[in-house]
Design a protein around this motif. Structure first.
Motif, PDB file in Angstrom:
ATOM      1  N   ASP A 297      35.729  36.888  33.185  1.00 61.48           N
ATOM      2  CA  ASP A 297      36.461  37.768  33.451  1.00 61.48           C
ATOM      3  C   ASP A 297      35.911  38.629  32.811  1.00 61.48           C
ATOM      4  OD1 ASP A 297      38.247  36.879  35.630  1.00 61.48           O
ATOM      5  OD2 ASP A 297      39.443  36.604  33.329  1.00 61.48           O
ATOM      6  N   TRP A 298      35.510  39.115  31.778  1.00 64.93           N
ATOM      7  CA  TRP A 298      34.899  39.341  30.544  1.00 64.93           C
ATOM      8  C   TRP A 298      33.328  40.257  30.717  1.00 64.93           C
ATOM      9  CZ3 TRP A 298      37.877  42.003  27.582  1.00 64.93           C
ATOM     10  CH2 TRP A 298      39.479  40.682  26.486  1.00 64.93           C
ATOM     11  N   ALA A 299      32.640  39.542  31.612  1.00 67.38           N
ATOM     12  CA  ALA A 299      32.015  39.991  31.965  1.00 67.38           C
ATOM     13  C   ALA A 299      32.247  41.158  33.017  1.00 67.38           C
ATOM     14  CB  ALA A 299      30.561  38.653  33.164  1.00 67.38           C
ATOM     15  N   LEU A 300      33.161  40.978  34.055  1.00 66.40           N
ATOM     16  CA  LEU A 300      33.464  42.650  34.835  1.00 66.40           C
ATOM     17  C   LEU A 300      33.508  43.619  33.774  1.00 66.40           C
ATOM     18  CD1 LEU A 300      35.376  40.742  36.919  1.00 66.40           C
ATOM     19  CD2 LEU A 300      33.255  41.888  37.940  1.00 66.40           C
ATOM     20  N   VAL A 301      34.410  43.154  32.947  1.00 70.09           N
ATOM     21  CA  VAL A 301      35.636  44.266  32.010  1.00 70.09           C
ATOM     22  C   VAL A 301      33.934  44.963  30.896  1.00 70.09           C
ATOM     23  CG1 VAL A 301      36.598  44.373  29.628  1.00 70.09           C
ATOM     24  CG2 VAL A 301      37.827  42.681  31.492  1.00 70.09           C
ATOM     25  N   PHE A 302      33.461  44.407  30.369  1.00 71.72           N
ATOM     26  CA  PHE A 302      32.539  44.801  30.076  1.00 71.72           C
ATOM     27  C   PHE A 302      30.911  45.620  31.201  1.00 71.72           C
ATOM     28  CE2 PHE A 302      34.092  42.740  26.435  1.00 71.72           C
ATOM     29  CZ  PHE A 302      33.269  43.501  24.998  1.00 71.72           C
ATOM     30  N   ALA A 303      31.377  45.257  31.981  1.00 73.10           N
ATOM     31  CA  ALA A 303      30.147  45.769  33.217  1.00 73.10           C
ATOM     32  C   ALA A 303      31.431  47.218  33.605  1.00 73.10           C
ATOM     33  CB  ALA A 303      30.090  44.655  34.274  1.00 73.10           C
ATOM     34  N   GLY A 304      32.140  47.305  33.420  1.00 81.74           N
ATOM     35  CA  GLY A 304      32.394  48.503  33.549  1.00 81.74           C
ATOM     36  C   GLY A 304      32.332  49.331  32.430  1.00 81.74           C
ATOM     37  N   ALA A 305      33.206  48.578  31.661  1.00 83.85           N
ATOM     38  CA  ALA A 305      32.580  49.893  30.902  1.00 83.85           C
ATOM     39  C   ALA A 305      31.539  50.255  29.794  1.00 83.85           C
ATOM     40  CB  ALA A 305      33.107  48.618  29.006  1.00 83.85           C
ATOM     41  N   ILE A 306      30.333  49.344  30.562  1.00 81.69           N
ATOM     42  CA  ILE A 306      28.978  49.905  29.867  1.00 81.69           C
ATOM     43  C   ILE A 306      28.463  50.977  31.415  1.00 81.69           C
ATOM     44  CG2 ILE A 306      26.841  47.941  31.377  1.00 81.69           C
ATOM     45  CD1 ILE A 306      25.840  48.212  28.633  1.00 81.69           C
ATOM     46  N   GLY A 307      28.790  50.454  32.097  1.00 87.13           N
ATOM     47  CA  GLY A 307      28.243  51.453  33.100  1.00 87.13           C
ATOM     48  C   GLY A 307      29.438  52.664  33.375  1.00 87.13           C
ATOM     49  N   GLY A 346      21.788  45.379  33.254  1.00 83.25           N
ATOM     50  CA  GLY A 346      22.059  44.002  32.878  1.00 83.25           C
ATOM     51  C   GLY A 346      23.611  43.391  33.082  1.00 83.25           C
ATOM     52  N   PRO A 347      24.494  44.035  32.054  1.00 82.03           N
ATOM     53  CA  PRO A 347      25.639  43.373  32.520  1.00 82.03           C
ATOM     54  C   PRO A 347      26.290  42.904  33.575  1.00 82.03           C
ATOM     55  CG  PRO A 347      26.031  44.674  30.820  1.00 82.03           C
ATOM     56  CD  PRO A 347      24.703  45.007  31.128  1.00 82.03           C
ATOM     57  N   HIS A 348      25.971  43.858  34.951  1.00 82.49           N
ATOM     58  CA  HIS A 348      26.399  44.325  36.313  1.00 82.49           C
ATOM     59  C   HIS A 348      25.934  42.683  36.967  1.00 82.49           C
ATOM     60  CE1 HIS A 348      27.312  48.396  34.766  1.00 82.49           C
ATOM     61  NE2 HIS A 348      28.039  48.065  36.313  1.00 82.49           N
ATOM     62  N   LEU A 349      24.602  42.452  36.669  1.00 86.95           N
ATOM     63  CA  LEU A 349      23.883  41.408  36.665  1.00 86.95           C
ATOM     64  C   LEU A 349      24.597  39.682  36.516  1.00 86.95           C
ATOM     65  CD1 LEU A 349      20.098  41.816  37.040  1.00 86.95           C
ATOM     66  CD2 LEU A 349      21.827  42.414  38.579  1.00 86.95           C
ATOM     67  N   LEU A 350      24.740  40.222  35.445  1.00 85.34           N
ATOM     68  CA  LEU A 350      25.889  39.129  34.194  1.00 85.34           C
ATOM     69  C   LEU A 350      27.429  38.960  35.640  1.00 85.34           C
ATOM     70  CD1 LEU A 350      25.931  37.492  32.590  1.00 85.34           C
ATOM     71  CD2 LEU A 350      26.929  38.483  30.855  1.00 85.34           C
ATOM     72  N   ALA A 351      27.723  39.797  35.134  1.00 90.38           N
ATOM     73  CA  ALA A 351      28.910  39.569  36.204  1.00 90.38           C
ATOM     74  C   ALA A 351      28.840  39.431  37.851  1.00 90.38           C
ATOM     75  CB  ALA A 351      29.705  41.160  35.989  1.00 90.38           C
ATOM     76  N   CYS A 354      28.100  35.560  37.350  1.00 91.44           N
ATOM     77  CA  CYS A 354      29.231  34.749  37.040  1.00 91.44           C
ATOM     78  C   CYS A 354      30.214  34.285  38.599  1.00 91.44           C
ATOM     79  CB  CYS A 354      30.321  35.336  35.892  1.00 91.44           C
ATOM     80  SG  CYS A 354      29.313  35.027  34.450  1.00 91.44           S
ATOM     81  N   LEU A 355      30.374  36.018  39.057  1.00 90.28           N
ATOM     82  CA  LEU A 355      31.386  35.695  40.073  1.00 90.28           C
ATOM     83  C   LEU A 355      30.909  35.162  41.684  1.00 90.28           C
ATOM     84  CD1 LEU A 355      32.964  38.988  40.639  1.00 90.28           C
ATOM     85  CD2 LEU A 355      33.657  36.799  39.008  1.00 90.28           C
ATOM     86  N   ARG A 356      29.268  35.436  41.853  1.00 84.77           N
ATOM     87  CA  ARG A 356      28.994  34.671  42.462  1.00 84.77           C
ATOM     88  C   ARG A 356      28.494  32.910  42.718  1.00 84.77           C
ATOM     89  NH1 ARG A 356      27.531  36.133  48.030  1.00 84.77           N
ATOM     90  NH2 ARG A 356      25.833  34.548  49.142  1.00 84.77           N
ATOM     91  N   GLN A 357      28.330  32.034  41.650  1.00 82.19           N
ATOM     92  CA  GLN A 357      28.415  30.759  40.905  1.00 82.19           C
ATOM     93  C   GLN A 357      28.846  30.542  39.998  1.00 82.19           C
ATOM     94  OE1 GLN A 357      24.313  30.726  40.955  1.00 82.19           O
ATOM     95  NE2 GLN A 357      23.902  29.860  43.281  1.00 82.19           N
ATOM     96  N   PRO A 358      30.414  30.334  40.146  1.00 80.10           N
ATOM     97  CA  PRO A 358      31.220  30.146  39.104  1.00 80.10           C
ATOM     98  C   PRO A 358      31.512  28.529  38.532  1.00 80.10           C
ATOM     99  CG  PRO A 358      32.680  30.505  41.080  1.00 80.10           C
ATOM    100  CD  PRO A 358      31.076  30.888  41.590  1.00 80.10           C
TER     101      PRO A 358
END
Length: 377
Positions: A297-307, A346-351, A354-358
């Motif tokens: 969840d937080w990886a998605l939040v921070f991916a949006g933020a840093i994007g 990087g944060p987008h790859l992390l998100a 996390c979603l692809r292989q949780p």
């Protein structure tokens, strides 16, 4: 996510911002700052009435439908504003940038409007379409929340602290309903149920038994997070006027935009230091220790933020509206672009990971869960 049949109707309603902006630009009463505020409130009220009459069922199912519809309208307004400031259109939003929010004429203001008018706009249509189809939109909502919160955290303090602080108009008070809606939307999005995972207990156990060296993609992400954290700390020290030679060389030869008196880049680096830096450390921990179910969840939040943040920061660093002294030098352009692009990627790859292989991040299966499977074998 597929857009619902109703999303085009919302898109058509949002495109009404074009004739409305043109008409308001020729109303003389809007030459006064208070007139801009009153006109904005009136238009939003009429828009809410129109949305409610068109989509009463969707709003009853999820009130955020009305929020996304209104924000889609404002996204079109922001896109018109940025296109006008870059000279692509004329005669639409001069009244607002003059008497409403003059700080939107800055390079940073132009690029947050571009982001809102494109990325946020598509997210609003997708989330509204999901509500119409009674589908989940939690992942899209988390990405949008991160992006929206980052925009607010940087833009509004920058308006108060930067050189435009003396030009704040009554329209600035519209931040209050924005913040209230943002807090309410955050709670509703986080409280939505997660999509069910297709990871059986055996897969979860097998994934969580693997060490970091057995997961090369995770190892690469951990190394990235460490380097990104160091880069974040370094730029935080740079804007805090660290006297070391490395900081001096960097701010004058690689990112002179960090010295721009508009204050947005300084606030951006401080937000990175106080929010992104701890997240990088926690995310690296979650990639090493299994069962950290909060990370997707937080990886998605921070991916949006840093994007959103990197799009605005990189664009403003190169935009002609930024004084030449503070723009990226030609000989440092490749280094600046490469480092900042990797920082955003990087944060987008992390998100995505996390979603692809949780399975690695799920709670470990309780003892005894795997016993029946072993007996069958």
């Amino acid at each position: 996510m597929e857009l619902s049949p109703l999303a085009p109707r919302i898109a058509a309603l949002s495109l009404g911002a074009i004739p409305v902006s043109y008409a308001l630009n020729h109303v003389s009463v809007l030459s006064h700052p208070l007139g801009v505020v009153l006109a904005s409130i009136l238009i939003l009220a009429l828009l809410l009435v129109a949305i409610h009459s068109l989509s009463h069922g969707e709003i009853s199912y999820d009130p955020l439908y009305a929020v996304f519809s209104v924000f889609a309208f404002t996204s079109v307004v922001d896109l018109l504003l940025s296109l006008q400031e870059d000279g692509y259109v004329a005669g639409l939003m001069e009244f607002y940038t003059k008497e409403g929010e003059p700080y939107l004429r800055t390079a940073h203001g132009i690029f947050i409007c571009y982001w809102d008018g494109t990325v946020h706009y598509l997210l609003y249509l997708a989330m509204a379409g999901a509500i119409h189809k009674r589908k989940r939109y939690r992942n899209l909502g988390l990405y949008w929340l991160g992006s929206f919160i980052m925009s607010v955290l940087v833009f509004f303090p920058g308006n108060i602290l930067g050189k435009y602080s003396s030009e704040i108009r009554p329209a600035f008070v519209l931040i209050i309903p924005y913040m209230l809606v943002l807090c309410w939307a955050s709670m509703r999005v986080f409280n939505q149920s997660r999509a069910p995972t297709c990871c059986p207990p055996t897969m979860v156990q097998e994934e969580q038994k693997k060490g970091l060296l057995q997961r090369p993609a995770d190892l690469a992400l951990v190394l990235y997070l460490i380097l990104a954290g160091l880069f974040t700390l370094f730029r935080g020290l740079v804007v805090l006027d660290c006297p070391t030679d490395a900081c001096f060389v960097y701010i004058y030869q690689y990112e002179p935009y960090l010295r721009d008196p508009v204050a947005y880049p300084k606030v951006q680096m401080l937000v990175y230091t106080f929010y992104m830096l701890p997240f990088f450390g926690l995310a690296a921990y979650a990639l090493v220790v299994p069962g950290c179910s909060w990370l997707p969840d937080w990886a998605l939040v921070f991916a949006g933020a840093i994007g959103q943040a990197q799009f605005s920061h990189m664009g403003a660093s190169l935009h002609p509206r930024t004084p030449f002294t503070y723009r990226v030098p030609d000989d440092a352009w490749a280094c600046f672009f490469g480092c900042n692009l990797l920082y955003a990627l990087g944060p987008h790859l992390l998100a995505y990971r996390c979603l692809r292989q949780p399975a690695f991040f799920l709670h470990p299966p309780p003892p005894g869960t795997l016993a029946p499977d072993k007996k069958r074998q």
